[in-house]
Design an enzyme around this catalytic site. Structure first.
Site, PDB file in Angstrom:
ATOM      1  N   GLU A  75       0.920   3.826   1.945  1.00  0.00           N
ATOM      2  CA  GLU A  75       1.464   4.179   3.257  1.00  0.00           C
ATOM      3  C   GLU A  75       2.687   3.332   3.594  1.00  0.00           C
ATOM      4  O   GLU A  75       3.679   3.848   4.132  1.00  0.00           O
ATOM      5  CB  GLU A  75       0.409   3.961   4.357  1.00  0.00           C
ATOM      6  CG  GLU A  75      -0.843   4.788   4.182  1.00  0.00           C
ATOM      7  CD  GLU A  75      -1.959   4.063   3.453  1.00  0.00           C
ATOM      8  OE1 GLU A  75      -3.124   4.285   3.805  1.00  0.00           O
ATOM      9  OE2 GLU A  75      -1.675   3.268   2.525  1.00  0.00           O
ATOM     10  N   CYS A 123      -6.170   1.892   5.824  1.00  0.00           N
ATOM     11  CA  CYS A 123      -6.836   0.647   6.200  1.00  0.00           C
ATOM     12  C   CYS A 123      -6.297   0.195   7.562  1.00  0.00           C
ATOM     13  O   CYS A 123      -5.382   0.804   8.118  1.00  0.00           O
ATOM     14  CB  CYS A 123      -6.589  -0.426   5.138  1.00  0.00           C
ATOM     15  SG  CYS A 123      -4.876  -1.020   5.093  1.00  0.00           S
ATOM     16  N   HIS A 154       0.839  -1.203   0.000  1.00  0.00           N
ATOM     17  CA  HIS A 154       0.000   0.000   0.000  1.00  0.00           C
ATOM     18  C   HIS A 154       0.871   1.248   0.000  1.00  0.00           C
ATOM     19  O   HIS A 154       2.054   1.210   0.375  1.00  0.00           O
ATOM     20  CB  HIS A 154      -0.893   0.010   1.234  1.00  0.00           C
ATOM     21  CG  HIS A 154      -1.979  -1.024   1.200  1.00  0.00           C
ATOM     22  ND1 HIS A 154      -3.054  -0.991   2.060  1.00  0.00           N
ATOM     23  CD2 HIS A 154      -2.164  -2.118   0.421  1.00  0.00           C
ATOM     24  CE1 HIS A 154      -3.848  -2.019   1.811  1.00  0.00           C
ATOM     25  NE2 HIS A 154      -3.323  -2.721   0.826  1.00  0.00           N
ATOM     26  N   CYS A 167      -2.482  -0.574   7.499  1.00  0.00           N
ATOM     27  CA  CYS A 167      -1.634   0.620   7.473  1.00  0.00           C
ATOM     28  C   CYS A 167      -1.719   1.398   8.784  1.00  0.00           C
ATOM     29  O   CYS A 167      -0.727   1.971   9.232  1.00  0.00           O
ATOM     30  CB  CYS A 167      -1.990   1.487   6.279  1.00  0.00           C
ATOM     31  SG  CYS A 167      -1.560   0.682   4.711  1.00  0.00           S
TER      32      CYS A 167
END
Length: 157
Positions: A67, A95, A65, A98
Site C-alpha cells: 500500500e 495493517c 508495504h 497502512c
C-alpha cells in the site's frame, strides 16, 4: 498506466474484480521475489495511477508495504499527496500502519481481498481511516488467501 473504460461496463462490482485481479498480479511479483505476497493498485477515475507490492525484504524496510508503495507512486503520478478521488485495491486487509497512511492520503475508497484478523486494521476498529473513506472487503478473497497460504507453506518446507 492502464485505463479501465467504465462506459463499457459501468458496474462497480465488475470494476472491483478487474482491479483486484491486477492487484493480485502485483502480489505474484512479491511472491516471486520471496516477499510476503501482497499487492496494491491505486485507481483514479478508471486509470491506474499507482501500483506496488511488498518490498520489505528487498529494501530492508519494515514500512515498504504494498500500500505504501502504491500511495507513493499515485501521489507522484497525480502530483499531490491527497487521493480523495482514488480507490486503493489491496489483496489483504491493510495493517494499522497502512490504514493510518490511507487516513493521511484521504483516499476515497479501500477495496481489499482477504481479511487479516491478527494484523488487519479492522481488528483495532474502523477509526483509523479517514471519515469519508468507504471500505469494501472480500473481493477475490479466496484467491488472495490462497496465495498467502502457498507462500507460508513454502516457507515451512
Amino acid at each position: 498506466m492502464s485505463f479501465y473504460d467504465f462506459s463499457e461496463t459501468p458496474d462497480l462490482e465488475v470494476a472491483d474484480v478487474h482491479f483486484m485481479k491486477l492487484a493480485l498480479q502485483e502480489a505474484e511479483h512479491a511472491f516471486a521475489a520471496q516477499e510476503i505476497p501482497i499487492g496494491a493498485i491505486v485507481v483514479c477515475k478508471g486509470r491506474i495511477v499507482g501500483r506496488g507490492y511488498n518490498l520489505t525484504e528487498q529494501l530492508n524496510d519494515v514500512t515498504a508495504h504494498a500500500e505504501m508503495q502504491a500511495f507513493t507512486a499515485a501521489s507522484q503520478t497525480l502530483g499531490g499527496k491527497y487521493l480523495k478521488d482514488c480507490t486503493l485495491y489491496v489483496t489483504i486487509e491493510p495493517c494499522v500502519m497502512c490504514a493510518g497512511a490511507s487516513y493521511w492520503t484521504q483516499i476515497g475508497r479501500i477495496v481489499y481481498g482477504a481479511s487479516e484478523p491478527k494484523r488487519g486494521f479492522t481488528s483495532k476498529g474502523d477509526t483509523l481511516l479517514h471519515p469519508k473513506t468507504i471500505v469494501k472487503g472480500g473481493v477475490l478473497d479466496e484467491e488472495a488467501a490462497k496465495l498467502m497460504r502457498r507462500f507460508f507453506a513454502d516457507k515451512r518446507d
